[in-house]
Design an enzyme around this catalytic site. Structure first.
Site, PDB file in Angstrom:
ATOM      1  N   ALA A  55       0.870  -1.172   0.000  1.00  0.00           N
ATOM      2  CA  ALA A  55       0.000   0.000   0.000  1.00  0.00           C
ATOM      3  C   ALA A  55       0.907   1.222   0.000  1.00  0.00           C
ATOM      4  O   ALA A  55       2.076   1.144   0.400  1.00  0.00           O
ATOM      5  CB  ALA A  55      -0.892  -0.017   1.227  1.00  0.00           C
ATOM      6  N   GLY A  80       0.707  -4.959   1.029  1.00  0.00           N
ATOM      7  CA  GLY A  80      -0.501  -5.073   0.202  1.00  0.00           C
ATOM      8  C   GLY A  80      -0.253  -5.809  -1.112  1.00  0.00           C
ATOM      9  O   GLY A  80      -1.180  -6.368  -1.695  1.00  0.00           O
ATOM     10  N   GLU A  89      -0.491  -9.353  -0.204  1.00  0.00           N
ATOM     11  CA  GLU A  89      -1.915  -9.614   0.064  1.00  0.00           C
ATOM     12  C   GLU A  89      -2.725  -9.682  -1.228  1.00  0.00           C
ATOM     13  O   GLU A  89      -3.671 -10.469  -1.334  1.00  0.00           O
ATOM     14  CB  GLU A  89      -2.468  -8.528   1.001  1.00  0.00           C
ATOM     15  CG  GLU A  89      -1.900  -8.663   2.415  1.00  0.00           C
ATOM     16  CD  GLU A  89      -2.166  -7.450   3.290  1.00  0.00           C
ATOM     17  OE1 GLU A  89      -1.807  -6.330   2.870  1.00  0.00           O
ATOM     18  OE2 GLU A  89      -2.742  -7.605   4.375  1.00  0.00           O
ATOM     19  N   GLU A 119       4.956  -4.915   7.424  1.00  0.00           N
ATOM     20  CA  GLU A 119       4.217  -3.836   8.102  1.00  0.00           C
ATOM     21  C   GLU A 119       4.746  -3.532   9.503  1.00  0.00           C
ATOM     22  O   GLU A 119       4.695  -2.381   9.944  1.00  0.00           O
ATOM     23  CB  GLU A 119       2.725  -4.190   8.178  1.00  0.00           C
ATOM     24  CG  GLU A 119       1.985  -4.065   6.856  1.00  0.00           C
ATOM     25  CD  GLU A 119       2.023  -5.335   6.014  1.00  0.00           C
ATOM     26  OE1 GLU A 119       2.841  -6.242   6.300  1.00  0.00           O
ATOM     27  OE2 GLU A 119       1.237  -5.420   5.056  1.00  0.00           O
TER      28      GLU A 119
END
Ligand code: COA
Length: 260
Positions: A66, A111, A114, A134
């Site tokens: 992200a 992300g 993911e 993260e």
């Protein structure tokens, strides 16, 4: 349809979705998430697409996570919405009703990992790198990583990756079952296309029904899952492709499926 940060094309019933922010290693900012939502919502309704391949633009990254410059500004309430937005788009991909292949051509971090996990099959280039870093930023995964990674590779391995933030290479990802196959970078899209074409040549209603059962596996009890499976099996037996597939076998010829 116009997109800001993704490229989309359809060739031979295969949809190619390319995250296209190579200068930011294809990091998923809000605009890119909106593009993905629009694109996959369209694909879901498009009978001209039977299998999807997702990749990242450039040679360095699938998706490096992200967008940290956007995460940086979040407060608690905005962060909950931020995570739920990403989760709902990745759920849309997982429940698309059509196979989605991640062609992981470089960094798949946070992300990005993911996103690959929300796809049904993961292929990687030799230079691919995977991780959920993260904790290095003072946050947890927020787009489904704690759930999907844990179900895919078991809780001990998932805990080690998520709690250390370690980044692993493609061969380690293969060893622990995070990816199905590893190819030289120059062959990745060719191999992903071959796989997509193979799946696309099968009876598409059966492919979709089987996928629905597979995807539901984690949400249902054994009894519920088998009930769903027998229902999907029964529905397939009402299709033209079922008649064609079984007739072709008995007549010793190749089936010609019409997806009816
Ligand atoms: N969010 C926003 N921008 C990102 C990004 C991310 N997740 N990942 C990379 N970028 C940007 C960098 O800021 C840089 O932009 P700039 O040129 O404007 O400074 C550009 O992409 C290239 O990245 P850079 O760090 O210079 O490349 P590198 O080869 O030195 O390192 C990584 C590659 C992947 C190791 C490094 O970019 C990185 O650690 N990224 C963050 C990974 C992460 O923590 N993801 C989880 C987020 S929740």
């Amino acid at each position: 349809m116009e997109y800001k940060n993704i490229l989309f094309e359809i060739k031979n019933n295969i949809g190619y979705v390319t995250i296209n922010r190579p200068d930011k290693l294809n990091a998923l900012n809000d605009e890119t998430l909106d593009d993905l939502k629009k694109c996959f919502s369209g694909i879901k309704e498009d009978y001209g697409v039977s299998v999807v391949i997702v990749a990242g633009a450039g040679e360095k990254a699938f998706v490096a996570g992200a967008d940290i410059s956007e995460i940086h500004k979040l407060n608690v309430i905005a962060a909950k919405h931020f995570a739920e937005k990403g989760q709902s788009i990745f759920n849309l991909i997982e429940k698309l009703g059509k196979p989605v292949i991640a062609a992981v051509n470089g960094y798949a971090l946070g992300g990005g990992c993911e996103l690959a996990l929300a796809c049904h099959i993961r292929l990687a280039s030799e230079n691919a790198k995977f991780g959920q870093p993260e904790v290095n930023l003072g946050i947890t995964p927020g787009y489904g990583g704690t759930q999907r990674l844990t179900r895919l590779i078991n809780s001990g391995r998932s805990a080690e990756l998520i709690l250390t933030g370690d980044v692993i290479d493609a061969n380690e990802a293969l060893r622990i079952g995070l990816v199905n196959k590893v190819y030289p970078a120059s062959e990745l899209i060719v191999k992903a296309t071959e796989l997509a074409e193979k799946i696309s040549s099968k009876a598409q209603i059966a492919v979709s029904m089987a996928l629905r059962s597979i995807v539901s596996c984690d949400e249902l009890s054994e009894t519920e899952g088998q009930n769903l499976e027998s229902g999907m099996f029964a529905l397939c037996c009402g299709t033209e492709d079922f008649k064609e597939g079984t007739n072709a076998f008995l007549e010793k010829r190749k089936p010609h499926f019409t997806n009816q």
